[in-house]
Design an enzyme around this catalytic site. Structure first.
Site, short mmCIF file in Angstrom:
data_model
loop_
_atom_site.label_atom_id
_atom_site.label_comp_id
_atom_site.label_asym_id
_atom_site.label_seq_id
_atom_site.Cartn_x
_atom_site.Cartn_y
_atom_site.Cartn_z
N CYS A 38 42.48 39.38 42.74
CA CYS A 38 41.78 39.55 44.02
C CYS A 38 41.33 38.20 44.57
O CYS A 38 41.17 37.23 43.83
CB CYS A 38 40.58 40.46 43.78
SG CYS A 38 39.50 40.70 45.19
N SER A 40 38.46 37.49 45.43
CA SER A 40 37.15 37.13 44.85
C SER A 40 37.32 36.32 43.57
O SER A 40 36.55 35.40 43.29
CB SER A 40 36.34 38.39 44.54
OG SER A 40 36.15 39.12 45.73
N HIS A 43 38.07 32.87 44.83
CA HIS A 43 36.87 32.15 45.29
C HIS A 43 36.20 31.45 44.10
O HIS A 43 35.71 30.33 44.20
CB HIS A 43 35.86 33.11 45.92
CG HIS A 43 36.11 33.41 47.37
ND1 HIS A 43 36.23 32.43 48.33
CD2 HIS A 43 36.23 34.58 48.03
CE1 HIS A 43 36.41 33.00 49.53
NE2 HIS A 43 36.43 34.31 49.37
N HIS A 61 38.29 41.77 37.99
CA HIS A 61 37.31 42.85 38.25
C HIS A 61 37.99 44.05 38.90
O HIS A 61 37.34 44.86 39.54
CB HIS A 61 36.20 42.30 39.16
CG HIS A 61 36.73 41.82 40.48
ND1 HIS A 61 37.39 40.62 40.61
CD2 HIS A 61 36.77 42.41 41.68
CE1 HIS A 61 37.78 40.49 41.86
NE2 HIS A 61 37.43 41.56 42.53
N CYS A 161 39.05 47.56 43.52
CA CYS A 161 38.39 46.60 44.42
C CYS A 161 39.03 46.60 45.81
O CYS A 161 38.48 47.15 46.74
CB CYS A 161 38.37 45.19 43.85
SG CYS A 161 37.50 44.05 44.96
#
Ligand SMILES: [Zn+2]
Ligand SMILES: [Zn+2]
Length: 361
Positions: A38, A40, A43, A61, A161
């Site tokens: 993902c 995220s 990041h 996640h 997610c």
């Protein structure tokens, strides 16, 4: 078990072996079968989010797998169940949980018993107490959501997610209404799901905005009726033109990289239009706005995890998938082994994929 660890921002992840601690009474041990990669995670790799999940950390996640072991107090899943993991815990007791927004649960994550995994050197934390870039994990029972056995694991993992975040932003956070106009900035893993959420709600037109033509093509595949390449056209003007000069009823920012699309999303909505910030940008990124921008009763709202209640909304997503009304197969652009996780990040960085999935079997 094996897991991919980020030791420092902007460095490749390293595959290492870990010993799992014993599970607590209310925890379950899950053999992970698939994990989405993902934005995220990305990041954190790039050092753009330093407050949470700071390295060293086992990333990931967005996971699905099979329950291997349950603690004596576990009642919601049993050994052998297929599960998707939710990355947001919910205590069920705080104000937000009680009013139906368990995605905003007040209970701090680390008070809910996060076992750290040990390698030969030290204990290691896991992203959102999940760490799905691994072959096994241990989680509290409330975030292991049972699913039908017929759902393939790669597709299932994405619901944990990206799919929930995007579809939920349209259906739950904004509650998009049939026949109203929607603009979506960004056709990545989340943006495509905002588009298909809007399509499921019956929105018309659905205007996808991106810088890359291959992403806009994916946007059409997921239900966009119009596309705007913002490298070539001013998206605000283009959206106004496509909505009879009024602007969109709803706009979604689903990029989370730079300030411009957040502002464009607000600017492209009509009077009383609703802008939803779905993308969670880098720490401290500011948007400069004219104080009168909301004058015509425009509204702006954030969306966290698609305002989802995993136990209600994950099964809802899977029934839409089984009925052929929601696309999951088309989201799985590439499958990599765990060892190739860094290649999956490279592909994400180049904008080549809707979603890459790690095959953990
Ligand atoms: Zn709570
Ligand atoms: Zn995510």
């Amino acid at each position: 078990m094996k897991a991919a660890v980020l030791y420092e921002a902007n460095s490749p992840l390293v595959i290492e072996r870990f010993d799992l601690p014993d599970i607590a009474d209310d925890q379950v041990r899950v053999r992970l079968m698939a994990s989405g990669v993902c934005h995220s995670d990305w990041h954190i790799v790039k050092g753009e989010w330093v407050d949470i999940n700071r390295p060293p950390v086992i990333l990931g996640h967005e996971g699905a797998g099979v329950v291997e072991e349950v603690g004596p107090a576990v009642h919601s899943v049993k050994e052998g169940d297929h599960v998707v993991l939710s990355w947001m815990r919910n205590c069920g007791l705080c104000e937000m949980c009680q009013v139906g927004y368990s995605n905003l649960c007040d209970e701090p994550w680390d008070r809910r018993g996060q076992p750290h995994f040990e390698n030969s050197e030290r204990p290691m934390k896991r992203m959102n107490a999940l760490g799905t870039f691994s072959t096994e994990t241990i989680v509290p029972q409330d975030i292991a959501i049972p699913i039908d056995r017929e759902i393939p694991f790669p597709q299932a993992s994405l619901v944990g997610c990206g799919v929930m975040t995007g579809v939920g932003a349209a259906l739950n956070t904004a509650q998009v209404q049939a026949g109203k106009s929607v603009a979506v900035f960004g056709c990545g893993g989340v943006g495509l799901n905002v588009i298909q959420g809007a399509a499921i709600a019956g929105a018309e037109p659905i205007i996808a905005v991106d810088l890359l033509d291959n992403k806009l093509e994916m946007g059409r595949q997921f239900g966009a009726t119009h596309t705007v390449n913002s490298a070539e056209l001013d998206p605000v003007e283009a959206i106004r033109e496509l909505t009879g000069g009024k602007g969109a009823h709803y706009a979604f920012e689903a990029i989370g990289l730079v300030p411009a699309p957040y502002k464009q999303a607000i600017l492209c909505t009509r009077k009383r239009g609703l802008t939803v910030f779905v993308g969670h940008g880098p720490d401290n990124m500011a948007i400069e706005l004219d104080c009168k921008i909301l004058g015509p009763e425009k509204m702006v709202i954030g969306s966290m995890y698609g305002s989802c209640r995993p136990r209600l909304d994950f099964p809802r997503i899977f029934s839409l998938y089984k009925a052929g009304k929601l696309k999951l197969d088309e989201l799985v652009t590439r499958v990599y082994p765990l060892e190739a996780v860094n290649e999956a990040f490279d592909a994400l960085g180049r904008g080549e994929v809707a979603r890459s999935v790690l095959d953990l079997t």
